[in-house]
Every structure is written in structure tokens, then in C-alpha cells.
Scaffold this motif. Structure first.
Motif, short mmCIF file in Angstrom:
data_model
loop_
_atom_site.label_atom_id
_atom_site.label_comp_id
_atom_site.label_asym_id
_atom_site.label_seq_id
_atom_site.Cartn_x
_atom_site.Cartn_y
_atom_site.Cartn_z
N PHE A 112 31.58 38.17 29.56
CA PHE A 112 30.22 37.75 29.91
C PHE A 112 30.21 36.36 30.52
O PHE A 112 29.38 36.06 31.39
CB PHE A 112 29.30 37.78 28.69
N ASP A 113 31.11 35.49 30.06
CA ASP A 113 31.20 34.14 30.62
C ASP A 113 31.57 34.21 32.10
O ASP A 113 31.06 33.44 32.92
CB ASP A 113 32.22 33.30 29.86
N VAL A 114 32.46 35.15 32.45
CA VAL A 114 32.84 35.32 33.84
C VAL A 114 31.72 35.98 34.63
O VAL A 114 31.37 35.55 35.74
CB VAL A 114 34.14 36.14 33.96
N MET A 115 31.13 37.03 34.07
CA MET A 115 30.04 37.72 34.75
C MET A 115 28.86 36.81 35.02
O MET A 115 28.16 36.95 36.03
CB MET A 115 29.58 38.92 33.92
N SER A 116 28.63 35.86 34.11
CA SER A 116 27.49 34.95 34.25
C SER A 116 27.71 33.91 35.33
O SER A 116 26.77 33.29 35.82
CB SER A 116 27.23 34.24 32.91
N GLY A 117 28.99 33.68 35.68
CA GLY A 117 29.31 32.63 36.62
C GLY A 117 29.62 31.31 35.94
O GLY A 117 29.99 30.34 36.60
N ASN A 118 29.48 31.26 34.62
CA ASN A 118 29.78 30.03 33.89
C ASN A 118 31.28 29.70 33.90
O ASN A 118 31.67 28.55 33.79
CB ASN A 118 29.27 30.12 32.45
N ILE A 119 32.10 30.76 33.97
CA ILE A 119 33.54 30.61 34.11
C ILE A 119 33.97 31.42 35.33
O ILE A 119 33.54 32.56 35.51
CB ILE A 119 34.29 31.13 32.86
N ARG A 120 34.79 30.83 36.19
CA ARG A 120 35.26 31.53 37.37
C ARG A 120 36.54 32.28 37.04
O ARG A 120 37.45 31.73 36.40
CB ARG A 120 35.52 30.55 38.52
N ARG A 121 36.60 33.53 37.49
CA ARG A 121 37.84 34.29 37.31
C ARG A 121 38.86 33.83 38.35
O ARG A 121 38.50 33.45 39.46
CB ARG A 121 37.58 35.79 37.46
N ALA A 122 40.12 33.92 37.99
CA ALA A 122 41.17 33.49 38.91
C ALA A 122 41.15 34.32 40.18
O ALA A 122 40.92 35.54 40.14
CB ALA A 122 42.53 33.63 38.23
N PRO A 123 41.37 33.69 41.34
CA PRO A 123 41.48 34.45 42.60
C PRO A 123 42.64 35.45 42.52
O PRO A 123 43.57 35.31 41.72
CB PRO A 123 41.77 33.36 43.64
#
Length: 257
Positions: free
Chosen positions: A194-205
Motif C-alpha cells: 500500500f505504501d508503494v501504491m499510494s506513492g509514498n514509497i517509490r518502487r525500484a525501476p
């Protein structure tokens, strides 16, 4: 590490040897179509280490219908031991595949866990990314999700998919404790999704992921994850061939004594 029924066992945890698409085809879609029930664990090296240190948690993980290899450390360990897994199937990737399928087929999804901000933004972004997605409900993970009223709220929402983002041990414990309260559903622990989906944490390219440096990308964003990196390093050391030979030699000598 042994291979049983096509699956691969690492430190007593049997991993489903599959691909993302294969898992969707063989497990997720049939379960939803038949109103079935399924408990899925997405396990990285930290989770596997935790099962060694916490016997009750190990029992919970072993009770799951499927344990997916979420973490390049699991993939590398299986390869080093001569029983390779087909591919990494991360909690993030499988949750996105489920959301896409749910939106296209009218299945209801409940979002449980993370902070209120991450939870709310994750739901909003999911609805934008997957038009037609039916959100059965949502709860952040900073309330008492184990209380009767909170559990009852999830049950009343009649979800087909329950994404549980409460963090390692807590999310699997919640599923194990309450799955019998539901008539149907796919229950899956998704960690920091959820942190990644929210944009609060960016997933690695993708390039970082291909180079097996996703852990470093996350560490740069969240320095507090250093303890998790050390756990992964510990896990990999335990599966180096030379370490395993020394361990077997020590065990053999001890038994002879």
C-alpha cells in the motif's frame, strides 16, 4: 532444501514453484470463480528467518495454501541449492494482477493495513488505475484490527479478495486467526504494497530489479530498513554451498560423538 510435489522447500517452508501468470491461472481465477477460500503468504528471506526464530509463526506460514517466493534472496538460495524456482512472485505484483482481474470481473476487494494516509491513497490510486474496481471497504493498520468490531466490519463487507498489509507476522497472524469467519475469499499478506501504491514509497525501476538491487533502492529511501537487509544477508550466508558443507560436517561429527 528438497523438492516435493513440484514445489521447493527452503528452511522448512514449502514454496509454490510457479510464475505470476501461472499462479493467476491455476489458483486465483478458479478460487474466485468457485467462491473458494485461499490463504497466501508472500515470503521473503526475512520471513523465512522469522519462521526459524518463532515456531508459532512457522506453523502459521506452513498452514497457508500457498507460499510465494517474494524476494530475490529466495530465488538465489533455491538456485544455489540445485532446486531452482521458476521466478520471483512478489506481493506487489500478484496484488496488482488480482486488482486488475477483480476490476474486469466484478470482484470485491478489501484493503486492510498500512497508515491511514497510505491506505486511503492506495485505494484512490487503485480505483483510477483499474476502472470498475469494487472496493468492499478499507481499514488502516494503526487501529486495533484484531478487535471484534473491526473484524466484523471486514466480514460484513463480503470481500472476494482481502489484501492485508499489516507487516510481517502480524498480517499472517490476522489471516490465520480470522479466515474461518469468512465464507469465501482470497487472503494475502502484501507487506508494504500500500505504501508503494499510494506513492509514498517509490518502487525500484525495472533496471534496478533486473540487477537484483531493489533492496538497495528501498534502503536509500528508508534507511531504517537496514535491519531487514542484514536479515537477508544472514539468510544468504546460510545457503552458500561452503557454509552448508561445514554445517553438515559439524552435524555429522556431533552425531558420531
Amino acid at each position: 532444501m528438497t523438492e516435493q510435489n513440484g514445489n521447493v522447500t527452503v528452511m522448512g517452508i514449502e514454496f509454490t514453484n510457479t510464475t505470476l501468470e501461472g499462479f493467476m491461472e491455476s489458483t486465483v481465477r478458479p478460487c474466485l470463480a468457485q467462491d473458494g477460500k485461499c490463504f497466501i503468504v508472500t515470503a521473503n528471506p526475512e520471513i523465512v528467518i522469522a519462521t526459524r526464530d518463532h515456531p508459532d509463526f512457522k506453523e502459521t506460514v506452513q498452514s497457508a495454501d500457498h507460499v510465494l517466493p517474494d524476494g530475490i534472496g529466495i530465488i538465489n538460495a533455491a538456485k544455489m541449492m540445485g532446486t531452482p524456482l521458476k521466478e520471483r512472485v512478489s506481493g506487489f505484483d500478484v496484488s496488482q494482477a488480482m486488482l486488475d482481474y477483480a476490476a474486469q470481473n466484478g470482484y470485491r476487494v478489501f484493503f486492510l493495513g498500512a497508515s491511514e494516509d497510505s491506505n486511503e491513497k492506495a485505494v484512490q490510486n487503485a480505483m483510477e488505475k483499474y476502472p470498475g474496481l469494487i472496493v468492499a471497504g478499507r481499514q488502516d493498520g494503526y487501529t486495533d484490527v484484531f478487535s471484534e468490531d473491526k473484524v466484523a466490519e471486514v466480514v460484513r463487507s463480503k470481500p472476494d479478495i482481502i489484501l492485508v498489509a499489516l507487516g510481517m507476522i502480524r498480517q499472517e497472524s490476522w489471516i490465520n486467526a480470522y479466515i474461518d469467519r469468512f465464507d469465501k475469499g482470497i487472503f494475502i499478506g502484501v507487506g508494504g504494497t500500500f505504501d508503494v501504491m499510494s506513492g509514498n514509497i517509490r518502487r525500484a525501476p525495472d533496471r534496478w530489479i533486473r540487477l537484483q538491487l531493489e533492496w538497495l533502492y528501498r534502503l536509500i529511501q528508508e534507511p531504517r530498513r537496514i535491519t531487514r537487509v542484514l536479515k537477508t544477508a544472514q539468510f544468504m550466508m546460510m545457503h552458500l554451498p561452503i557454509v552448508n558443507r561445514i554445517r553438515r560436517l559439524f552435524t555429522s561429527n556431533k552425531n558420531k560423538a
